[in-house]
Motif scaffolding. Structure first.
Motif, mmCIF file in Angstrom:
data_model
loop_
_atom_site.group_PDB
_atom_site.id
_atom_site.type_symbol
_atom_site.label_atom_id
_atom_site.label_comp_id
_atom_site.label_asym_id
_atom_site.label_seq_id
_atom_site.Cartn_x
_atom_site.Cartn_y
_atom_site.Cartn_z
ATOM 1 N N GLY A 157 15.017 -3.637 -21.005
ATOM 2 C CA GLY A 157 14.245 -2.784 -20.108
ATOM 3 C C GLY A 157 14.323 -3.191 -18.659
ATOM 4 N N PHE B 213 6.661 -5.935 -19.300
ATOM 5 C CA PHE B 213 6.142 -4.653 -19.780
ATOM 6 C C PHE B 213 5.064 -4.839 -20.845
ATOM 7 C CE2 PHE B 213 10.665 -3.539 -18.722
ATOM 8 C CZ PHE B 213 10.367 -2.847 -17.561
ATOM 9 N N GLN C 247 1.469 2.916 -17.609
ATOM 10 C CA GLN C 247 2.902 3.107 -17.423
ATOM 11 C C GLN C 247 3.697 2.155 -18.316
ATOM 12 O OE1 GLN C 247 4.304 2.532 -13.445
ATOM 13 N NE2 GLN C 247 6.401 3.063 -13.937
ATOM 14 N N HIS C 248 3.301 0.902 -18.369
ATOM 15 C CA HIS C 248 3.973 -0.056 -19.251
ATOM 16 C C HIS C 248 3.792 0.336 -20.712
ATOM 17 C CE1 HIS C 248 4.091 -3.511 -16.062
ATOM 18 N NE2 HIS C 248 4.882 -2.501 -15.776
ATOM 19 N N ILE D 5 6.341 2.932 -21.455
ATOM 20 C CA ILE D 5 7.689 2.358 -21.529
ATOM 21 C C ILE D 5 7.896 1.661 -22.872
ATOM 22 C CG2 ILE D 5 9.188 0.550 -20.584
ATOM 23 C CD1 ILE D 5 7.987 1.235 -17.813
ATOM 24 N N SER E 100 8.247 4.095 -25.735
ATOM 25 C CA SER E 100 9.556 4.760 -25.735
ATOM 26 C C SER E 100 10.640 3.842 -26.282
ATOM 27 C CB SER E 100 9.905 5.196 -24.300
ATOM 28 O OG SER E 100 8.960 6.113 -23.810
ATOM 29 N N ILE E 101 10.590 2.560 -25.903
ATOM 30 C CA ILE E 101 11.586 1.611 -26.400
ATOM 31 C C ILE E 101 11.474 1.461 -27.913
ATOM 32 C CG2 ILE E 101 12.295 -0.815 -26.374
ATOM 33 C CD1 ILE E 101 11.483 -0.897 -23.418
#
Length: 406
Positions: free
Chosen positions: A301, A324, A333-334, A337, A340-341
């Motif tokens: 990331g 993150f 926001q983290h 992320i 999504s990962i």
């Protein structure tokens, strides 16, 4: 106290002056004002040559015409003004303020803080006073040559000085202990530990990457042979992308693996944009995989090109960068992320390890997101080799009790 206030709104400048005088009535203030960045830069440039700077504090708005706050930051970073305590103020959102703070800190300026409007002058003054106190209380130290430097790194890098610690990874859903990442230290007798952030750059500059990794691998394998039960857990060794450019190193690792086939070895690849996509690097990774050495992509990331690598290389796992993870229960926001990962990894049938798990709250969030494994100080800090078996026995005993009690 000499203060330069930079803001394009007159009433804001008046409020700042009035409230500073109210919060510190015993302090004699001398204010100078500028309504744009260009004027502020002109004022800062007019300091007499025989003084390092003429202000005790600069307060600058971020958004202005005719020179914004970034122009002031850039000017201060390249002149004698770099030592002046700097306060940045803005009506921008929190993410933008964090970005500006990171930019300012990257210039090594004397940043007091980045504050959101409407201004809390008592808070700003308290931050200025605290920073000034820390500066004054710091003892004047003569410049010393670091224990580890470019002149002695070659002689320091040997088995006697290398000291390994092991940080556990667990399966989040069950708490089952699944493996350990090896972390290296240099231990100079009488002077304590030297941590990787200090010696790794020196190792890289000296071209000793492969030598370090070989030492770490050899010592870690020896540790794993001390106790048969350690072979139940995966042993993860960090390698750098530059290691992949050495055929001798690649063959060394493969030979070590074949000679220690009863140890579940994994290589954690710390990649760099310059080398990871080169043909030789990809061939090296292919050789490891063909020889049944799984590859983990570390710090996933952080690089904009990680998706390209995930597409081209059959990684066994990816490790989400701790930046993150460490605040995902508070940083939306983290959280997005990381979600999504994890979703991407699940579709690609790749295991996910979350680094930087420091609280139960974060671990519970990861469990809900479907993350497979976790690593971090909430589970355990890195463990010295001599304490490894006692830690494992204690951890497994507590886990068995927990599940036995329902």
């Amino acid at each position: 106290m000499n203060v330069l206030i930079v803001d394009d709104q007159t009433f804001i400048r008046e409020i700042i002056k009035r409230e500073f005088c109210q919060v510190a009535p015993d302090t004699e203030f001398h204010f100078q004002e500028a309504d744009c960045g260009n004027t502020a830069i002109k004022i800062l440039s007019e300091a007499p040559l025989n003084v390092s700077y003429q202000f005790d504090l600069v307060i600058a708005d971020l958004k202005m015409e005719n020179g914004d706050g970034l122009a002031i930051i850039n000017h201060m970073a390249t002149t004698r003004s770099r030592e002046i305590p700097l306060v940045i103020v803005s009506s921008s959102d929190k993410r933008t303020l964090e970005l500006i703070g990171n930019i300012t800190n990257s210039f090594s300026l004397n940043l007091v803080g980045v504050f959101q409007k409407p201004l809390d002058i008592p808070e700003i003054y308290a931050s200025v006073a605290a920073k000034k106190k820390r500066t004054h209380c710091s003892p004047n130290k003569h410049i010393e040559v670091p224990l580890c430097n470019s002149g002695n790194i070659t002689s320091l890098l040997n088995e006697d000085n290398l000291f390994l610690c092991y940080q556990p990874k667990i399966e989040i859903a069950t708490g089952k202990l699944i493996g350990f990442e090896v972390l290296s230290r240099l231990c100079i007798q009488g002077d304590g530990f030297i941590y990787p952030d200090k010696f790794i750059p020196l190792v890289e500059d000296a071209g000793l990457n492969c030598q370090l990794t070989k030492l770490v691998l050899s010592q870690a394998l020896s540790q794993w042979h001390l106790f048969e039960s350690l072979k139940d857990y995966r042993l993860s060794i960090n390698i750098s992308a530059s290691d992949l450019l050495s055929d001798e190193f690649i063959n060394y690792v493969i030979d070590k693996h074949l000679a220690n086939a009863d140890i579940k070895l994994m290589l954690e690849l710390t990649e760099s944009q310059q080398t990871i996509n080169e043909d030789r690097s990809l061939q090296a990774i292919a050789k490891f995989i063909i020889n049944d050495i799984p590859i983990s992509l570390d710090d996933f990331g952080k690089s904009y090109s990680t998706l390209d690598r995930l597409d081209s290389i059959p990684f066994d796992e990816i490790k989400i960068d701790k930046d993150f993870v460490s605040d995902l229960d508070k940083n939306h926001q983290h959280q997005a992320i990381v979600e999504s990962i994890i979703a991407l990894a699940q579709k690609l049938n790749v295991k996910v390890v979350a680094e930087g798990v420091e609280t139960l709250s974060i671990q519970n969030h990861l469990l809900k997101m479907g993350c497979h494994s976790a690593q971090g100080y909430f589970i355990s800090p890195p463990i010295e080799g001599r304490y490894l078996m006692s830690w494992i026995n204690s951890y497994n005993h507590k886990r068995e009790q927990k599940y036995a009690n329902g």
